[in-house]
Design a protein around this motif. Structure first.
Motif, PDB file in Angstrom:
ATOM      1  N   LEU A   1      -5.314  13.238   0.556  1.00  0.00           N
ATOM      2  CA  LEU A   1      -5.687  11.889   1.003  1.00  0.00           C
ATOM      3  C   LEU A   1      -4.495  10.939   0.973  1.00  0.00           C
TER       4      LEU A   1
ATOM      5  N   GLU B   1      -2.204  11.650   3.878  1.00  0.00           N
ATOM      6  CA  GLU B   1      -2.739  11.053   5.102  1.00  0.00           C
ATOM      7  C   GLU B   1      -2.438   9.556   5.163  1.00  0.00           C
ATOM      8  N   GLN B   2      -2.651   8.868   4.047  1.00  0.00           N
ATOM      9  CA  GLN B   2      -2.409   7.429   3.995  1.00  0.00           C
ATOM     10  C   GLN B   2      -0.927   7.125   4.238  1.00  0.00           C
TER      11      GLN B   2
ATOM     12  N   HIS C   1      -0.052   7.685   7.879  1.00  0.00           N
ATOM     13  CA  HIS C   1      -0.619   6.584   8.662  1.00  0.00           C
ATOM     14  C   HIS C   1       0.271   5.337   8.553  1.00  0.00           C
TER      15      HIS C   1
ATOM     16  N   LYS D   1      -9.288   2.193   2.909  1.00  0.00           N
ATOM     17  CA  LYS D   1      -8.773   3.471   2.408  1.00  0.00           C
ATOM     18  C   LYS D   1      -8.092   3.290   1.059  1.00  0.00           C
ATOM     19  N   GLN D   2      -7.349   2.187   0.933  1.00  0.00           N
ATOM     20  CA  GLN D   2      -6.621   1.938  -0.314  1.00  0.00           C
ATOM     21  C   GLN D   2      -7.593   1.723  -1.475  1.00  0.00           C
TER      22      GLN D   2
ATOM     23  N   HIS E   1     -10.591   2.944  -1.723  1.00  0.00           N
ATOM     24  CA  HIS E   1     -11.151   4.265  -2.006  1.00  0.00           C
ATOM     25  C   HIS E   1     -10.161   5.109  -2.809  1.00  0.00           C
ATOM     26  N   LEU E   2      -8.905   5.117  -2.384  1.00  0.00           N
ATOM     27  CA  LEU E   2      -7.877   5.889  -3.087  1.00  0.00           C
ATOM     28  C   LEU E   2      -7.709   5.401  -4.527  1.00  0.00           C
TER      29      LEU E   2
ATOM     30  N   TYR F   1       0.832  -1.200   0.000  1.00  0.00           N
ATOM     31  CA  TYR F   1       0.000   0.000   0.000  1.00  0.00           C
ATOM     32  C   TYR F   1       0.871   1.257   0.000  1.00  0.00           C
TER      33      TYR F   1
ATOM     34  N   GLU G   1      -8.639  -1.427   7.938  1.00  0.00           N
ATOM     35  CA  GLU G   1      -8.848   0.012   7.724  1.00  0.00           C
ATOM     36  C   GLU G   1      -8.018   0.489   6.533  1.00  0.00           C
ATOM     37  N   LEU G   2      -6.769   0.049   6.476  1.00  0.00           N
ATOM     38  CA  LEU G   2      -5.896   0.421   5.365  1.00  0.00           C
ATOM     39  C   LEU G   2      -6.458  -0.043   4.027  1.00  0.00           C
TER      40      LEU G   2
END
Length: 139
Positions: A75, A78-79, A82, A101-102, A104-105, A14, A97-98
């Motif tokens: 974004l 932020e990732q 994190h 988000k991944q 979505h990204l 990621y 959670e990652l």
């Protein structure tokens, strides 16, 4: 990222993907500046009568792309932060959670890339049309 021994291979992937997307966004920013230069260089013919509407619409789309690039860059930052905090054992690793988000990204990045290609095509087509018409008037 100082230490990568404490996070999973998936999290490292990621991180690498997010870094790649940041690089892609930097390239988009360079190309967007170039597209603005094209618009500036051809401003008078593009803003003339029959092209003014297309010129305005393409300019708006280019501005929206820049806004989307900025939002996506935030974004991604932020990732990355994190992931770096997890690698440094400052926060616990949360792969679920990652992953969310991944995903979505990835969707946002794919949409931006597709929109960018479309705007770029529109811009080049518009400029080509203007240059072609200008060439006809010169002869």
């Amino acid at each position: 990222m100082q230490s990568s021994a404490s996070i999973s291979t998936r999290s490292l992937q990621y991180y690498a993907i997010a870094r790649h997307w940041v690089s892609d966004l930097e390239f988009f920013r360079i190309e967007t500046a170039f597209l603005h230069k094209i618009m500036d260089d051809h401003f008078v013919p593009l803003a003339a009568g029959s092209h003014v509407k297309d010129f305005i619409e393409t300019g708006k789309k280019l501005l929206e792309l820049e806004k989307s690039e900025t939002r996506l860059n935030a974004l991604l930052d932020e990732q990355l932060i994190h992931l770096e905090l997890m690698a440094e054992d400052v926060i616990p690793e949360d792969v679920e959670e990652l992953e969310g988000k991944q995903v979505h990204l990835e969707k946002v990045m794919n949409n931006l890339t597709n929109e960018y290609r479309q705007v770029k095509k529109e811009m080049f087509t518009l400029v080509e049309r203007v240059m072609h018409q200008a060439g006809k008037h010169i002869k």
